[in-house]
Enzyme design. Sequence first.
Site, PDB file in Angstrom:
ATOM      1  N   GLU A 280       0.827  -1.217   0.000  1.00  0.00           N
ATOM      2  CA  GLU A 280       0.000   0.000   0.000  1.00  0.00           C
ATOM      3  C   GLU A 280       0.858   1.264   0.000  1.00  0.00           C
ATOM      4  O   GLU A 280       0.452   2.303  -0.506  1.00  0.00           O
ATOM      5  CB  GLU A 280      -0.914   0.016   1.239  1.00  0.00           C
ATOM      6  N   HIS A 301       7.512 -26.565  -1.908  1.00  0.00           N
ATOM      7  CA  HIS A 301       6.934 -27.651  -2.701  1.00  0.00           C
ATOM      8  C   HIS A 301       5.848 -27.148  -3.643  1.00  0.00           C
ATOM      9  O   HIS A 301       5.136 -27.933  -4.257  1.00  0.00           O
ATOM     10  CB  HIS A 301       6.393 -28.737  -1.776  1.00  0.00           C
ATOM     11  N   LYS A 413     -14.162   0.521  -4.740  1.00  0.00           N
ATOM     12  CA  LYS A 413     -15.234   0.898  -3.812  1.00  0.00           C
ATOM     13  C   LYS A 413     -16.328   1.674  -4.530  1.00  0.00           C
ATOM     14  O   LYS A 413     -17.506   1.505  -4.237  1.00  0.00           O
ATOM     15  CB  LYS A 413     -14.672   1.758  -2.680  1.00  0.00           C
TER      16      LYS A 413
HETATM   17  O1  PA5 Z   1      -3.311   1.539   6.094  1.00  0.00           O
HETATM   18  C1  PA5 Z   1      -4.405   2.040   5.896  1.00  0.00           C
HETATM   19  O2  PA5 Z   1      -4.629   3.245   6.087  1.00  0.00           O
HETATM   20  C2  PA5 Z   1      -5.585   1.204   5.439  1.00  0.00           C
HETATM   21  O3  PA5 Z   1      -5.204  -0.090   5.168  1.00  0.00           O
HETATM   22  C3  PA5 Z   1      -6.640   1.170   6.513  1.00  0.00           C
HETATM   23  O4  PA5 Z   1      -6.097   0.668   7.688  1.00  0.00           O
HETATM   24  C4  PA5 Z   1      -7.831   0.308   6.102  1.00  0.00           C
HETATM   25  O5  PA5 Z   1      -8.321   0.711   4.878  1.00  0.00           O
HETATM   26  C5  PA5 Z   1      -8.943   0.394   7.142  1.00  0.00           C
HETATM   27  O6  PA5 Z   1      -9.360   1.708   7.319  1.00  0.00           O
HETATM   28  P1  PA5 Z   1     -10.355   2.123   8.462  1.00  0.00           P
HETATM   29  O7  PA5 Z   1      -9.696   1.916   9.768  1.00  0.00           O
HETATM   30  O8  PA5 Z   1     -10.625   3.569   8.249  1.00  0.00           O
HETATM   31  O9  PA5 Z   1     -11.567   1.260   8.314  1.00  0.00           O
END
Ligand code: PA5
Length: 439
Positions: A280, A301, A413
Amino acid sequence: MAMESIRLELTEGTSWLSRKIVKHEMNRHASLLETVKKREEQYRDSLGWLDVEEWAGEEWLSKCEKLAAYVKERADVLVVVGIGGSNQAARAVAEAIGEKSSVKLVFSGNNISADDICSVVKQLEDKRVFINVIAKNFETLEPGICFWALRNILREKYGAAYSDHVICTGTIGSHFERLSKDEGYHFLPFPDNIGGRYTALSPVGLFPLAVAGIDIRKMAHGGKKMQERLYRESAEENIALEYAVVRNLLYQKGFRMEMLSFFEPRYYRFAKWWRQLFGESEGKDNKGLYPVYGSFSEDLHSIGQFIQEGTAVIFETFLNVEKTEPSFILRHDGLDDRFVYLDGMDFTDINRAAYEATVAAHSKRLPCMKLTVPAIDEESFGQLFYFYEFTCYLSAKLLGVNPFDQPGVEAYKQYMFQKLGKPQTVDCRKQLEDEGRIA
Ligand code: PA5
């Protein structure tokens, strides 16, 4: 003497990078290291993790422990509701070390599977249940609907007193905090200056672990120790800069995947945390190394073939544990099954032989690094979390991308919300009222 901190080595036979080039690049990026240590103004809203003391100092450790003690006395199960950065760190530690209290942690809110939520609900039958809902924005669908489902289960169990069984970890000043206050839930702050995937050493990661009896003080200590080390080590010897520089040099040479390989399956959830952190943080602007993991020896494996002889796009980092427990010795039982040559050996030693053999074989084909940790314990996890977060920040800077946003996650989304008929306005309640869908 046992080691106390993490060690990084390029394996012998790594002809792709010379020590001299790596050192040269580390020195060349000395100013980057200084910039990162000083908290860049442009990322001030995302750097609350950089000083471990801020969200894992005495104040938050004792608040987490106090609330955890309350829950431990009253619960058999704590359901941790969250997704991505909101649950992966706690899950990584809980599943590697195991619960040390009588409270079992169940993780939910990280998918939309009816089968999965049914299985979670089943695990709550005849149990004393608390839930910890963790959400920075409280707009993410998965934890949102899971919370909805579970609070109804709690209402059935406890009636109006159900609210005492809910702990919300949310942003101060958010809709989630207001809702939490209105309903009388317990509340812990989600750091407003940390994005989900960097929150391991904050109430987000620490509170559920405290309920599980994990020593969160040792975790925080490990994080602080790593912070001190990375602030102390000069550019030429800095372990985080070294790792970031090696990744970047290999990327420039055309490698496109980093594999985190481990021989202790207990690291599986940690590897998922690591994968999210780097995927990310770096996978944007058409750049980045794709993070994958290998749980060995099992995966040798399956994907071992590809690693050894497939398209040459992978380099590998072995997560090696110096001291593992328990041990299990094989004793000859009189049966000639052709494994007798291993008589008297410990699984640990056989696993080590497999590790060394794999490093040797893979190093002939691809660049390999070894990251050795002292043990699988709280302090090591504290060190690992801080080490990887710091490295990821450096590495994203070297790549020229923003380490703290994730704009690409929004694309799917929008299609999903359209299909589900989500109102476009912020005031969902008003729109639903206007449409006559709720009173
Ligand atoms: O690292 C990040 O910011 C994201 O992976 C969030 O943790 C994830 O999308 C969850 O977001 P939220 O806590 O707002 O539901």
